[in-house]
Design a protein around this motif. Structure first.
Motif, PDB file in Angstrom:
ATOM      1  N   THR A 120       0.842  -1.204   0.000  1.00  8.19           N
ATOM      2  CA  THR A 120       0.000   0.000   0.000  1.00  8.19           C
ATOM      3  C   THR A 120       0.873   1.248   0.000  1.00  8.19           C
ATOM      4  O   THR A 120       2.023   1.234   0.433  1.00  8.19           O
ATOM      5  CB  THR A 120      -0.915   0.073   1.237  1.00  8.19           C
ATOM      6  N   ARG A 121       0.278   2.291  -0.484  1.00 10.05           N
ATOM      7  CA  ARG A 121       0.949   3.574  -0.555  1.00 10.05           C
ATOM      8  C   ARG A 121       1.352   4.054   0.853  1.00 10.05           C
ATOM      9  O   ARG A 121       2.456   4.535   1.067  1.00 10.05           O
ATOM     10  CB  ARG A 121      -0.026   4.551  -1.208  1.00 10.05           C
ATOM     11  N   THR A 122       0.416   3.911   1.805  1.00  9.55           N
ATOM     12  CA  THR A 122       0.712   4.365   3.166  1.00  9.55           C
ATOM     13  C   THR A 122       1.851   3.554   3.768  1.00  9.55           C
ATOM     14  O   THR A 122       2.740   4.099   4.423  1.00  9.55           O
ATOM     15  CB  THR A 122      -0.543   4.244   4.057  1.00  9.55           C
ATOM     16  N   LYS A 142       4.223   2.085   2.115  1.00  9.25           N
ATOM     17  CA  LYS A 142       5.471   2.501   1.475  1.00  9.25           C
ATOM     18  C   LYS A 142       5.928   3.843   2.038  1.00  9.25           C
ATOM     19  O   LYS A 142       7.124   4.059   2.226  1.00  9.25           O
ATOM     20  CB  LYS A 142       5.271   2.606  -0.034  1.00  9.25           C
ATOM     21  N   SER A 143       4.977   4.724   2.298  1.00  6.65           N
ATOM     22  CA  SER A 143       5.347   6.010   2.904  1.00  6.65           C
ATOM     23  C   SER A 143       6.045   5.771   4.238  1.00  6.65           C
ATOM     24  O   SER A 143       7.015   6.446   4.581  1.00  6.65           O
ATOM     25  CB  SER A 143       4.117   6.879   3.164  1.00  6.65           C
ATOM     26  N   ARG A 195       7.754   3.117   5.133  1.00  8.03           N
ATOM     27  CA  ARG A 195       9.106   2.616   4.898  1.00  8.03           C
ATOM     28  C   ARG A 195      10.012   3.742   4.432  1.00  8.03           C
ATOM     29  O   ARG A 195      11.171   3.837   4.844  1.00  8.03           O
ATOM     30  CB  ARG A 195       9.065   1.495   3.859  1.00  8.03           C
ATOM     31  N   ALA A 196       9.466   4.607   3.565  1.00  5.86           N
ATOM     32  CA  ALA A 196      10.257   5.737   3.075  1.00  5.86           C
ATOM     33  C   ALA A 196      10.658   6.635   4.240  1.00  5.86           C
ATOM     34  O   ALA A 196      11.804   7.060   4.358  1.00  5.86           O
ATOM     35  CB  ALA A 196       9.448   6.526   2.057  1.00  5.86           C
ATOM     36  N   ALA A 210      11.653  11.941   2.672  1.00  5.48           N
ATOM     37  CA  ALA A 210      10.238  11.619   2.690  1.00  5.48           C
ATOM     38  C   ALA A 210       9.413  12.900   2.729  1.00  5.48           C
ATOM     39  O   ALA A 210       8.418  13.048   2.017  1.00  5.48           O
ATOM     40  CB  ALA A 210       9.913  10.734   3.886  1.00  5.48           C
ATOM     41  N   ILE A 262       5.375  13.516   1.525  1.00  8.26           N
ATOM     42  CA  ILE A 262       4.759  12.623   2.507  1.00  8.26           C
ATOM     43  C   ILE A 262       4.456  13.417   3.775  1.00  8.26           C
ATOM     44  O   ILE A 262       5.339  14.088   4.314  1.00  8.26           O
ATOM     45  CB  ILE A 262       5.686  11.434   2.811  1.00  8.26           C
ATOM     46  N   HIS A 275       6.389  19.099   3.028  1.00  8.83           N
ATOM     47  CA  HIS A 275       5.433  18.336   2.215  1.00  8.83           C
ATOM     48  C   HIS A 275       4.338  19.233   1.645  1.00  8.83           C
ATOM     49  O   HIS A 275       3.764  18.940   0.610  1.00  8.83           O
ATOM     50  CB  HIS A 275       4.851  17.159   2.991  1.00  8.83           C
ATOM     51  N   HIS A 319       3.570  20.005  -2.547  1.00  3.91           N
ATOM     52  CA  HIS A 319       2.288  20.025  -3.246  1.00  3.91           C
ATOM     53  C   HIS A 319       2.056  21.327  -3.987  1.00  3.91           C
ATOM     54  O   HIS A 319       1.197  21.414  -4.851  1.00  3.91           O
ATOM     55  CB  HIS A 319       1.146  19.737  -2.267  1.00  3.91           C
ATOM     56  N   PHE A 341      16.007   6.560  -0.584  1.00  2.00           N
ATOM     57  CA  PHE A 341      15.394   5.542   0.268  1.00  2.00           C
ATOM     58  C   PHE A 341      16.191   4.264   0.049  1.00  2.00           C
ATOM     59  O   PHE A 341      15.958   3.528  -0.908  1.00  2.00           O
ATOM     60  CB  PHE A 341      13.929   5.337  -0.102  1.00  2.00           C
ATOM     61  N   MET A 386      14.879   0.679  -0.788  1.00  5.01           N
ATOM     62  CA  MET A 386      14.002   0.454  -1.942  1.00  5.01           C
ATOM     63  C   MET A 386      14.837   0.469  -3.218  1.00  5.01           C
ATOM     64  O   MET A 386      15.941   0.988  -3.255  1.00  5.01           O
ATOM     65  CB  MET A 386      12.957   1.560  -2.024  1.00  5.01           C
ATOM     66  N   MET A 437       7.886   6.524  -5.411  1.00  4.67           N
ATOM     67  CA  MET A 437       7.410   7.096  -4.145  1.00  4.67           C
ATOM     68  C   MET A 437       6.901   8.520  -4.334  1.00  4.67           C
ATOM     69  O   MET A 437       6.098   9.009  -3.558  1.00  4.67           O
ATOM     70  CB  MET A 437       8.553   7.167  -3.125  1.00  4.67           C
ATOM     71  N   GLY A 489      -4.011   4.519  -4.235  1.00  2.00           N
ATOM     72  CA  GLY A 489      -3.555   3.463  -3.343  1.00  2.00           C
ATOM     73  C   GLY A 489      -3.441   3.944  -1.908  1.00  2.00           C
ATOM     74  O   GLY A 489      -3.284   3.166  -0.985  1.00  2.00           O
ATOM     75  N   GLU A 490      -3.546   5.258  -1.746  1.00  2.24           N
ATOM     76  CA  GLU A 490      -3.368   5.895  -0.445  1.00  2.24           C
ATOM     77  C   GLU A 490      -4.346   5.372   0.606  1.00  2.24           C
ATOM     78  O   GLU A 490      -3.980   5.199   1.749  1.00  2.24           O
ATOM     79  CB  GLU A 490      -3.570   7.400  -0.605  1.00  2.24           C
ATOM     80  N   ALA A 503      -7.200   0.260  -1.719  1.00  6.99           N
ATOM     81  CA  ALA A 503      -6.221  -0.804  -1.860  1.00  6.99           C
ATOM     82  C   ALA A 503      -6.903  -2.167  -1.799  1.00  6.99           C
ATOM     83  O   ALA A 503      -6.472  -3.129  -2.418  1.00  6.99           O
ATOM     84  CB  ALA A 503      -5.162  -0.685  -0.777  1.00  6.99           C
TER      85      ALA A 503
END
Lengths: 336, 260
Positions: A189-191, A193-194, A196-197, A205, A210, B71, B75, B88, B91, B99, B106-107, B112
């Motif tokens: 999932t995106r969250t 991965k966020s 982990r990032a 991040a 993020i 962040h 945006h 990262f 990864m 990322m 997917g957020e 998901a």
């Protein structure tokens, strides 16, 4: 020589209890390691978060029982689990809002946060004893055994019996499901991965758009969930006593450090390493050995390396050995 | 595009940025030079929201963005890279790029779980884009390598690639050429120019390599001791007495001027 009986005795007294205990420690260590990886401090309040989560689960269980709701052959506590997780998550998020956020904004050093978590631990510990008391509470209901020693003997005709308690089976099954879900979440999932990032490189991040507050919140919620599940499983398997969870902090952190702090896979491996070491060092091997060696050589003593009173010393020893020879743990965590 | 008004950033008694005022024109590739300790990186950190200014304002297209979180600035289309490349590490290179684009569906857990198809399609699109960027930067062969394992220069390219995953308005590059060989530096220069002309990115580049600055940037701003010293074309700034003085000290000034 009676290898079959020796194996069954080993499974009954070492493997099955070790597996269940390992799963409980692994779940606890997963929560602690996630917090370390993302919030960058060792959360000493994690043991008491488990205790508080279990308290909530017990209260809800009693509520269900009073209403006459049960979960068939499964413990009612499993039905109460989602509610307990929500309550614990709310409590932990509140703690973060009132306490940790302040220090995060100050960009406090990890050592300071550790001491802060120690304070939170004492408060949670006191609160928990205030709510549910210090006595031993047994809240496991439903079926007691998947298979009893007597049934096993009747089935196989062996002298040794293999008993598998329902709570042990539930622990392992639940742990597998929870770990599966967690890894799916972190990898896919995106969250996740966020998260982990954020754990890899906080600065980057932030610059990748993020939202740190969101990552922190999700981390606390997941950690609270894992703590509650681990606590309830431990409580079902043994029994609930406010103090025992505080003591669990040691094997939990030993497990997280052995696997490499901040590494989820390491926490699971570490959990089983610590649990099996503890069980094997404190188990009296007399019975297993008697089956394996000729009768004339059968041991007179218990062949127990250490009394069960010393079981926490095992965690300490593992911790010291790992820190001396593999400071970043088996799976190369963040601690150095 | 970006206007900085009388910006101060003090660390205790140390004035890292001490009343800097400058303007970065939309569509430009502005170079930011200055001797070590001139406050360039601190200025970047303040503009990009990593540090809060002691006083002063930062405006982006007329809007006050002083002290916004990184962040939030992302945006708004304000991106930056680091002097020492960040990545990262656990990864892969491709995942690093993937990322970046935020606000994907997917957020949410709901999507998901229950809208797998839509999420997968979106994921594929982002993946294609990442591959495209990797090709553009000539590092396609590293796509599945763990980012921690690639070389310093390749990490710099990855940093630049990150800014290409979204439609940035302005990108701050902090010593994008440091520790990078000539060939790679030219690749980076080409990439910057193409992003500038084809996609309308505005750039602000900190760099010590004057050839690189000279071929790429107009205007050039020179900072020293936390202030803006001079501004103009490369040649104007290079020949500005105050700039030479800041770089070399007064003693050497006459010599350098004499040798041209």
């Amino acid at each position: 020589m009676d290898i079959l009986n020796a194996l069954v005795a080993f499974a009954n007294f070492v493997f099955v209890p070790g597996l269940a205990y390992g799963a409980q420690i692994a779940l606890g260590a997963l929560g602690a390691t996630l917090i370390y990886g993302i919030l960058r401090f060792s959360n000493f309040a994690h043991g008491d978060t488990m205790a508080l989560g279990t308290t909530f689960a017990i209260l809800v269980t009693w509520g269900f029982q009073a209403l006459g709701i049960t979960f068939g052959f499964l413990p009612t506590a499993l039905l109460a689990l989602p509610f307990a997780i929500i309550m614990t998550a709310a409590f932990v998020l509140g703690t973060d809002r009132v306490v940790y956020r302040f220090y995060r904004r100050q960009k406090a050093a990890p050592t300071i946060l550790v001491i802060v978590s120690l304070g939170v631990m004492f408060i949670m510990n006191g609160l928990n004893r205030f709510i549910i008391g210090v006595g031993e509470i047994n809240f496991a209901d439903g079926a007691r055994f998947v298979i009893t020693a007597g049934d096993f003997r009747a089935m196989t005709g062996l002298t040794e019996g293999l008993a598998i308690k329902a709570t042990q089976a539930i622990t392992v099954v639940t742990a597998v499901i929870v770990v599966g879900l967690l890894f799916w979440f972190l990898q896919k999932t995106r969250t996740g991965k966020s998260m982990r990032a954020f754990s890899d490189n906080e600065d980057l991040a932030l610059l990748s758009g993020i939202n740190p507050d969101r990552v922190v919140q999700v981390t606390w919620i997941i950690a609270a969930g894992l703590a509650t599940i681990a606590g309830v499983l431990y409580g079902l398997d043994k029994s609930f006593k406010a103090f025992t969870y505080f003591q669990l902090l040691l094997p939990i952190f030993a497990a997280a450090v052995v696997g490499g702090l901040g590494n989820p896979l390491g926490a699971i491996a570490g959990g089983f390493i610590v649990a099996f070491s503890e069980v094997m060092v404190t188990y009296a091997w007399k019975k297993v050995l008697t089956y394996l060696v000729p009768e004339s050589m059968a041991p007179d003593g218990l062949v127990q390396l250490m009394s069960t009173d010393y079981k926490f010393a095992v965690s300490f020893t593992i911790l010291i050995i790992v820190l001396l020879f593999l400071p970043t743990g088996i799976f190369k965590g963040k601690s150095a | 595009m970006i206007v900085v008004e009388d910006l101060h950033k003090h660390f205790g008694g140390f004035h890292a940025v001490d009343g800097a005022s400058l303007e970065i024109g939309a569509g430009s590739i502005t170079g930011l030079i200055g001797p070590n300790g001139a406050g360039k990186t601190t200025l970047f950190n303040v503009i990009a929201g990593r540090l809060k200014p002691t006083s002063g304002r930062v405006l982006m297209a007329g809007e006050d963005i002083t002290g916004l979180a990184p962040h939030d600035l992302f945006h708004k289309g304000l991106l930056r890279t680091f002097q020492i490349a960040h990545e990262f590490g656990s990864m892969t290179v491709r995942e690093n790029l993937m990322m970046v684009p935020s606000a994907q569906s997917g957020e949410t857990l709901w999507n998901a779980w229950f809208r797998r198809g839509a999420v997968a399609a979106e994921e594929r699109a982002i993946r294609d884009k990442a591959d495209e960027v990797l090709e553009f930067l000539t590092i396609s062969h590293l796509a599945d390598e763990r980012a921690a394992n690639i070389s310093g220069g390749q990490k710099k390219l990855l940093e630049l690639g990150r800014t290409m995953m979204v439609d940035a308005k302005i990108v701050f590059l902090d010593e994008v050429g440091a520790g990078v060989n000539r060939t790679l530096l030219n690749t980076i220069g080409d990439a910057i120019r193409r992003l500038n002309t084809e996609r309308g990115y505005t750039f602000c580049v900190i760099e010590h390599d004057m050839d690189f600055i000279g071929s790429l940037c107009n205007p050039v701003i020179c900072m020293a001791e936390g202030r803006v010293l001079a501004q103009g074309t490369v040649d104007e700034v290079k020949n500005d007495e105050r700039v030479i003085e800041a770089y070399l000290g007064t003693g050497l000034k006459n010599k350098v001027v004499a040798h041209g």
